[in-house]
Design a protein around this motif. Structure first.
Motif, PDB file in Angstrom:
ATOM      1  N   GLY A   1      23.726  21.401  43.463  1.00 31.41           N
ATOM      2  CA  GLY A   1      24.102  21.784  42.107  1.00 31.41           C
ATOM      3  C   GLY A   1      23.189  22.857  41.546  1.00 31.41           C
ATOM      4  N   ARG A   2      21.908  22.746  41.815  1.00 26.98           N
ATOM      5  CA  ARG A   2      20.948  23.742  41.331  1.00 26.98           C
ATOM      6  C   ARG A   2      21.257  25.108  41.921  1.00 26.98           C
ATOM      7  N   TYR A   3      21.502  25.162  43.227  1.00 27.87           N
ATOM      8  CA  TYR A   3      21.800  26.435  43.880  1.00 27.87           C
ATOM      9  C   TYR A   3      23.140  26.998  43.405  1.00 27.87           C
ATOM     10  N   ALA A   4      24.114  26.122  43.185  1.00 29.04           N
ATOM     11  CA  ALA A   4      25.437  26.574  42.761  1.00 29.04           C
ATOM     12  C   ALA A   4      25.381  27.183  41.358  1.00 29.04           C
ATOM     13  N   VAL A   5      24.667  26.538  40.448  1.00 28.24           N
ATOM     14  CA  VAL A   5      24.549  27.053  39.082  1.00 28.24           C
ATOM     15  C   VAL A   5      23.829  28.395  39.073  1.00 28.24           C
ATOM     16  N   ALA A   6      22.735  28.494  39.842  1.00 27.43           N
ATOM     17  CA  ALA A   6      21.979  29.746  39.907  1.00 27.43           C
ATOM     18  C   ALA A   6      22.854  30.878  40.440  1.00 27.43           C
ATOM     19  N   THR A   7      23.626  30.585  41.470  1.00 28.28           N
ATOM     20  CA  THR A   7      24.497  31.609  42.058  1.00 28.28           C
ATOM     21  C   THR A   7      25.603  32.013  41.091  1.00 28.28           C
ATOM     22  N   LEU A   8      26.153  31.032  40.374  1.00 27.41           N
ATOM     23  CA  LEU A   8      27.196  31.325  39.399  1.00 27.41           C
ATOM     24  C   LEU A   8      26.659  32.234  38.290  1.00 27.41           C
ATOM     25  N   LEU A   9      25.464  31.940  37.798  1.00 27.69           N
ATOM     26  CA  LEU A   9      24.872  32.762  36.741  1.00 27.69           C
ATOM     27  C   LEU A   9      24.544  34.165  37.248  1.00 27.69           C
ATOM     28  N   MET A  10      24.039  34.246  38.483  1.00 30.66           N
ATOM     29  CA  MET A  10      23.725  35.558  39.050  1.00 30.66           C
ATOM     30  C   MET A  10      24.998  36.377  39.249  1.00 30.66           C
ATOM     31  N   THR A  11      26.073  35.717  39.627  1.00 27.33           N
ATOM     32  CA  THR A  11      27.351  36.412  39.781  1.00 27.33           C
ATOM     33  C   THR A  11      27.849  36.907  38.424  1.00 27.33           C
ATOM     34  N   ALA A  12      27.648  36.092  37.390  1.00 25.44           N
ATOM     35  CA  ALA A  12      28.060  36.489  36.036  1.00 25.44           C
ATOM     36  C   ALA A  12      27.265  37.685  35.540  1.00 25.44           C
ATOM     37  N   ALA A  13      26.063  37.874  36.081  1.00 26.68           N
ATOM     38  CA  ALA A  13      25.224  38.994  35.649  1.00 26.68           C
ATOM     39  C   ALA A  13      25.807  40.341  36.084  1.00 26.68           C
ATOM     40  N   ILE A  14      26.654  40.335  37.111  1.00 21.60           N
ATOM     41  CA  ILE A  14      27.218  41.603  37.606  1.00 21.60           C
ATOM     42  C   ILE A  14      28.138  42.257  36.578  1.00 21.60           C
ATOM     43  N   PRO A  15      29.199  41.561  36.103  1.00 21.00           N
ATOM     44  CA  PRO A  15      30.024  42.223  35.080  1.00 21.00           C
ATOM     45  C   PRO A  15      29.251  42.468  33.786  1.00 21.00           C
ATOM     46  N   LEU A  16      28.315  41.564  33.474  1.00 20.74           N
ATOM     47  CA  LEU A  16      27.543  41.711  32.242  1.00 20.74           C
ATOM     48  C   LEU A  16      26.691  42.973  32.249  1.00 20.74           C
ATOM     49  N   VAL A  17      26.101  43.309  33.398  1.00 21.29           N
ATOM     50  CA  VAL A  17      25.218  44.468  33.457  1.00 21.29           C
ATOM     51  C   VAL A  17      25.994  45.770  33.259  1.00 21.29           C
ATOM     52  N   PHE A  18      27.287  45.761  33.587  1.00 27.14           N
ATOM     53  CA  PHE A  18      28.097  46.959  33.387  1.00 27.14           C
ATOM     54  C   PHE A  18      28.588  47.093  31.941  1.00 27.14           C
ATOM     55  N   VAL A  19      28.570  45.971  31.231  1.00 22.42           N
ATOM     56  CA  VAL A  19      28.921  46.002  29.809  1.00 22.42           C
ATOM     57  C   VAL A  19      27.698  46.306  28.958  1.00 22.42           C
ATOM     58  N   ARG A  20      26.612  45.603  29.268  1.00 24.83           N
ATOM     59  CA  ARG A  20      25.341  45.778  28.563  1.00 24.83           C
ATOM     60  C   ARG A  20      24.227  45.600  29.585  1.00 24.83           C
ATOM     61  N   TRP A  21      23.672  46.721  30.036  1.00 23.49           N
ATOM     62  CA  TRP A  21      22.758  46.641  31.174  1.00 23.49           C
ATOM     63  C   TRP A  21      21.527  45.800  30.873  1.00 23.49           C
ATOM     64  N   GLU A  22      21.044  45.834  29.632  1.00 21.32           N
ATOM     65  CA  GLU A  22      19.860  45.034  29.306  1.00 21.32           C
ATOM     66  C   GLU A  22      20.146  43.542  29.426  1.00 21.32           C
ATOM     67  N   ALA A  23      21.328  43.124  28.968  1.00 19.44           N
ATOM     68  CA  ALA A  23      21.687  41.709  29.030  1.00 19.44           C
ATOM     69  C   ALA A  23      21.880  41.241  30.466  1.00 19.44           C
TER      70      ALA A  23
END
Length: 207
Positions: A153-175
């Protein structure tokens, strides 16, 4: 099935190279009366080395931890491990692309996109290696099922959040960069001690 000894030795070598190569890339300026100022101007390069060493170090610490959990290394698990090590070995490239151009507004944004995508890919490869290890029965069978579920569960949550960072960085790179950084740094936490149904394996050097 083979033991994990050779895999761990190879992984340690990859980590050692990935940890040291970035510092070799630091080019010392020609010495003159402005030498001190020139050295200070290299701070983006120092930042790049620091970030590379931090990420590689975090993954090495966690790889060392799970080394006691994996007991065998089958073909598919080795392939997944190679993919993960390739991601770790590459991490210095996007790190330098971001850090060494941080003063350029346009390059900084593009570098952040590249850097976050690379961090996310490394996290995904870590999770893939873990999942392949579970699916192929490479995990120590003496481990408590609840402990394995919590770690999964720990690894899955971390990977999910890191994956979410990809679209987020293209919308707001700082976030996007902040999210990827927080998730990566969260791996500095001391992991839960492995829980076994019966006798735990001997610690290296004992017995």
């Amino acid at each position: 099935m083979r033991a994990t000894t050779r895999m761990e030795a190879f992984a340690d070598a990859v980590f050692a190279i990935a940890f040291t190569i970035p510092v070799v890339e630091v080019v010392i300026p020609h010495a003159d009366k402005f030498y001190g100022a020139k050295l200070l101007e290299l701070w983006p390069t120092y930042l790049g080395y620091g970030l590379s060493a931090l990420v590689v170090g975090i993954y090495w610490v966690n790889h060392h931890f799970v080394g006691a959990i994996y007991r065998t290394a089958g073909h598919r698990f080795l392939l997944a491990t190679l993919l993960f090590l390739a991601a770790v070995g590459f991490i210095a490239v996007p790190t330098r692309a971001f850090a060494e151009n941080i003063l350029d507004q346009d390059a900084r944004i593009a570098g952040a996109h590249f850097y976050v995508c690379a961090l996310s890919f490394a996290s995904l490869c870590w999770w893939l290696k873990w999942r392949v290890g579970i699916a192929q029965g490479e995990i120590d069978e003496r481990l408590e099922a609840g402990y394995v579920r919590r770690l999964n569960g720990r690894y899955a949550v971390a990977t999910l959040l890191m994956t979410a960072a990809i679209p987020l960085v293209f919308v707001r790179w700082e976030a996007g960069l902040a999210l990827a950084g927080i998730v990566t740094l969260s791996s500095l936490r001391t992991p839960e001690t492995p829980q076994y149904r019966n006798a735990s394996p001997e610690i290296e050097g004992e017995g």
